[in-house]
Design a protein around this motif. Structure first.
Motif, PDB file in Angstrom:
ATOM      1  N   ASP A 146       0.930  -1.259   0.021  1.00  0.00           N
ATOM      2  CA  ASP A 146       0.198   0.016   0.092  1.00  0.00           C
ATOM      3  C   ASP A 146       1.044   1.072  -0.331  1.00  0.00           C
ATOM      4  N   VAL A 147       0.079   2.146  -0.182  1.00  0.00           N
ATOM      5  CA  VAL A 147       0.641   3.462   0.148  1.00  0.00           C
ATOM      6  C   VAL A 147       0.025   4.686   0.971  1.00  0.00           C
ATOM      7  N   VAL A 148       1.691   4.796   2.308  1.00  0.00           N
ATOM      8  CA  VAL A 148       0.749   4.663   3.463  1.00  0.00           C
ATOM      9  C   VAL A 148       1.353   5.886   3.973  1.00  0.00           C
ATOM     10  N   GLN A 149       1.089   6.939   4.194  1.00  0.00           N
ATOM     11  CA  GLN A 149       1.781   8.511   5.627  1.00  0.00           C
ATOM     12  C   GLN A 149       1.974   7.745   6.728  1.00  0.00           C
ATOM     13  N   ILE A 150       3.247   8.376   7.192  1.00  0.00           N
ATOM     14  CA  ILE A 150       2.664   7.948   9.147  1.00  0.00           C
ATOM     15  C   ILE A 150       3.674   9.044   9.383  1.00  0.00           C
ATOM     16  N   GLU A 151       3.131   9.674  10.643  1.00  0.00           N
ATOM     17  CA  GLU A 151       4.614  10.855  11.046  1.00  0.00           C
ATOM     18  C   GLU A 151       4.446  10.874  12.408  1.00  0.00           C
ATOM     19  N   GLY A 152       6.099  11.295  12.847  1.00  0.00           N
ATOM     20  CA  GLY A 152       6.732  11.289  13.818  1.00  0.00           C
ATOM     21  C   GLY A 152       7.954  11.505  13.906  1.00  0.00           C
ATOM     22  N   SER A 153       8.281  11.899  15.555  1.00  0.00           N
ATOM     23  CA  SER A 153       9.736  11.923  15.209  1.00  0.00           C
ATOM     24  C   SER A 153      10.864  11.006  15.117  1.00  0.00           C
ATOM     25  N   PHE A 154      12.201  11.502  14.459  1.00  0.00           N
ATOM     26  CA  PHE A 154      12.932  10.691  14.376  1.00  0.00           C
ATOM     27  C   PHE A 154      13.112   9.380  14.690  1.00  0.00           C
ATOM     28  N   LYS A 155      13.185   9.952  16.304  1.00  0.00           N
ATOM     29  CA  LYS A 155      13.710   9.015  17.344  1.00  0.00           C
ATOM     30  C   LYS A 155      12.361   7.964  17.636  1.00  0.00           C
ATOM     31  N   GLU A 156      10.903   8.388  16.910  1.00  0.00           N
ATOM     32  CA  GLU A 156       9.703   7.648  17.654  1.00  0.00           C
ATOM     33  C   GLU A 156      10.016   6.938  16.132  1.00  0.00           C
ATOM     34  N   LEU A 157      10.404   6.786  15.295  1.00  0.00           N
ATOM     35  CA  LEU A 157      10.014   5.790  14.196  1.00  0.00           C
ATOM     36  C   LEU A 157      10.928   5.148  13.729  1.00  0.00           C
ATOM     37  N   ILE A 158      12.286   5.342  14.456  1.00  0.00           N
ATOM     38  CA  ILE A 158      13.038   3.685  14.632  1.00  0.00           C
ATOM     39  C   ILE A 158      13.151   3.044  15.247  1.00  0.00           C
ATOM     40  N   ALA A 159      12.363   3.713  16.529  1.00  0.00           N
ATOM     41  CA  ALA A 159      12.230   2.552  17.531  1.00  0.00           C
ATOM     42  C   ALA A 159      11.393   1.499  17.481  1.00  0.00           C
ATOM     43  N   PRO A 160      11.442   0.602  17.965  1.00  0.00           N
ATOM     44  CA  PRO A 160      10.860  -0.942  17.450  1.00  0.00           C
ATOM     45  C   PRO A 160       9.035  -0.863  17.846  1.00  0.00           C
ATOM     46  N   ASP A 161       9.023  -0.062  19.036  1.00  0.00           N
ATOM     47  CA  ASP A 161       7.423  -0.581  19.135  1.00  0.00           C
ATOM     48  C   ASP A 161       6.446   0.498  18.422  1.00  0.00           C
ATOM     49  N   PHE A 162       7.350   1.335  17.803  1.00  0.00           N
ATOM     50  CA  PHE A 162       6.632   2.817  16.524  1.00  0.00           C
ATOM     51  C   PHE A 162       6.955   1.053  15.684  1.00  0.00           C
ATOM     52  N   TYR A 163       8.169   0.730  15.100  1.00  0.00           N
ATOM     53  CA  TYR A 163       7.751   0.163  13.376  1.00  0.00           C
ATOM     54  C   TYR A 163       7.584  -1.671  13.267  1.00  0.00           C
ATOM     55  N   GLU A 164       7.288  -1.584  14.837  1.00  0.00           N
ATOM     56  CA  GLU A 164       6.799  -3.061  14.830  1.00  0.00           C
ATOM     57  C   GLU A 164       5.208  -3.154  14.527  1.00  0.00           C
ATOM     58  N   SER A 165       3.839  -1.927  14.628  1.00  0.00           N
ATOM     59  CA  SER A 165       2.947  -1.274  14.754  1.00  0.00           C
ATOM     60  C   SER A 165       2.633  -0.858  13.207  1.00  0.00           C
ATOM     61  N   ILE A 166       3.718  -1.368  12.366  1.00  0.00           N
ATOM     62  CA  ILE A 166       3.786  -0.218  10.730  1.00  0.00           C
ATOM     63  C   ILE A 166       3.648  -1.131   9.915  1.00  0.00           C
ATOM     64  N   ASP A 167       3.328  -1.163   8.517  1.00  0.00           N
ATOM     65  CA  ASP A 167       3.382  -2.087   7.669  1.00  0.00           C
ATOM     66  C   ASP A 167       4.387  -1.564   6.701  1.00  0.00           C
ATOM     67  N   ARG A 168       5.448  -1.811   7.123  1.00  0.00           N
ATOM     68  CA  ARG A 168       7.588  -1.191   6.993  1.00  0.00           C
ATOM     69  C   ARG A 168       7.088  -2.061   5.377  1.00  0.00           C
ATOM     70  N   GLU A 169       6.873  -3.271   4.544  1.00  0.00           N
ATOM     71  CA  GLU A 169       6.342  -3.171   2.967  1.00  0.00           C
ATOM     72  C   GLU A 169       6.035  -1.974   2.475  1.00  0.00           C
ATOM     73  N   ALA A 170       5.357  -1.319   3.133  1.00  0.00           N
ATOM     74  CA  ALA A 170       4.108  -0.425   2.333  1.00  0.00           C
ATOM     75  C   ALA A 170       5.262   0.650   1.617  1.00  0.00           C
ATOM     76  N   TYR A 171       4.812   1.602   0.656  1.00  0.00           N
ATOM     77  CA  TYR A 171       5.394   2.475   0.085  1.00  0.00           C
ATOM     78  C   TYR A 171       5.303   3.883   1.493  1.00  0.00           C
ATOM     79  N   LEU A 172       5.749   4.305   2.191  1.00  0.00           N
ATOM     80  CA  LEU A 172       5.892   5.152   2.797  1.00  0.00           C
ATOM     81  C   LEU A 172       6.501   7.023   2.961  1.00  0.00           C
TER      82      LEU A 172
END
Length: 379
Positions: free
Chosen positions: A264-290
């Motif tokens: 999918d094509v998805v938009q996400i928002e957050g600080s750099f620290k949040e975006l690279i934190a496992p708790d955050f990115y494990e809830s995201i479809d990381r295979e999507a076009y972001l």
């Protein structure tokens, strides 16, 4: 007559540099699955089969596999036309023997006046054409716009109508009242491509291509199928799929069938620290076009490389700080981007001279832009 309406495959298209052939092949398998489940009598493809007039070898291989499966293996009759992204000359290669397997591919204006008859329905396959094609076909030098050409095209088609059959038009144009998205290459040169909806009223159904959203036009007898995939961020919230259309001389019905994207094509928002934190990115479809909206104000060294280690398909990063000021700053630019070339020249002329273009100047300008557009398509 029961058929599937799809369009705007754009085989070979890339999304911010990412190859979409795998996603396009997956979407096609879903289309075939829908066609089989719905037991359709034919499949309609309303233009832009390829994304470029000279497609890559890989894109051609994918398209060939699609047609073989759809037409030769599954035995679906196929009714297709060329769109503004296709090279009509290249696409028509093989056309004379395609029809032997019920694969009808129209790439020239003159072909549109010989309807394909199936069951109780006449299909008129009208490929994308420039005003010059209509001028030559009708030997009428007064034809300068698509609208002028389409009036004569439709009249000639209506002369071929059989009163005891339903009538379907397959076409690839911008119909007045429709809405575009960012991924659709503009055809408009001074309004040359606009087709009034009123011209299409005599058809039981108009299967349109060119605009990528199924809701771009809400007419009782006409629909855009939209593209099978999301080709830009502006299409992020669009529902992709195909129309299942059923015609009869008395009534036409159509229902939408959804396609689920492989990525999918998805938009996400957050600080750099949040975006690279496992708790955050494990809830995201990381295979999507972001598309990432970054809330940090500070400069982050090697930011994109670090983000792509976590998110392999980043299509863009937007800094949100100073957003209100940036929005105000860019509003005039956004307005300019919506103007067609003749309007841009007209605005520049007014800014410099304090006067507006005369009617004669507007016609001269539109004709010259049409010539330039024709030459660009021929390269």
């Amino acid at each position: 007559m029961r058929f599937l309406h799809t369009a705007d495959w754009h085989i070979g298209k890339k999304l911010h540099g990412y190859d979409l052939l795998e996603e396009q092949a997956d979407a096609f398998q879903q289309i075939i699955g829908i066609a089989k489940t719905e037991k359709v009598d034919a499949i309609v493809v309303a233009g832009d089969l390829y994304d470029r007039s000279v497609p890559s070898v890989e894109a051609i291989e994918v398209f060939n596999r699609m047609i073989v499966e759809m037409n030769l293996q599954e035995k679906f009759p196929v009714l297709a036309i060329s769109g503004n992204h296709d090279s009509s000359t290249r696409l028509e290669t093989g056309g004379p023997w395609f029809v032997q397997s019920n694969f009808h591919l129209n790439t020239r204006l003159d072909q549109a006046f010989e309807p394909v008859e199936m069951n109780d329905t006449q299909f008129f396959l009208l490929p994308y054409f420039e005003p010059i094609s209509a001028r030559l076909y009708f030997a009428n030098e007064e034809i300068r716009t698509i609208e002028q050409g389409m009036k004569l095209v439709i009249e000639e088609m209506k002369n071929r109508f059989k009163p005891d059959m339903a009538h379907v038009l397959i076409s690839h144009f911008f119909v007045a009242g429709s809405e575009k998205t960012d991924s659709e290459t503009t055809l408009m040169v001074g309004g040359l491509d606009t087709v009034p909806l009123s011209l299409l009223e005599e058809f039981d159904y108009v299967a349109l291509g060119h605009l990528h959203g199924k809701n771009a036009l809400q007419a009782p007898n006409a629909r855009y199928s939209g593209s099978p995939l999301k080709f830009s961020l502006s299409e992020m919230n669009q529902q992709k799929g195909v129309w299942i259309v059923e015609t009869s001389h008395q009534e036409t019905t159509f229902e939408f069938r959804e396609i689920t994207p492989l990525r999918d094509v998805v938009q996400i928002e957050g600080s750099f620290k949040e975006l690279i934190a496992p708790d955050f990115y494990e809830s995201i479809d990381r295979e999507a076009y972001l598309h990432i909206q970054l809330t940090d104000r500070a400069v982050i060294p090697n930011m994109m490389n670090q983000l792509r280690q976590v998110y392999p398909r980043v299509i863009g990063v937007e800094r949100l700080y100073g957003r209100e000021q940036q929005k105000q700053k860019h509003e005039p630019k956004k307005e300019i981007k919506t103007l067609v070339p003749t309007e841009l020249v007209g605005r520049f002329f007014s800014d410099v001279t304090g006067e507006t273009l005369t009617k004669k100047q507007q016609i001269w300008l539109a004709e010259n832009f049409e010539t330039i557009h024709q030459e660009e398509r021929g390269k």
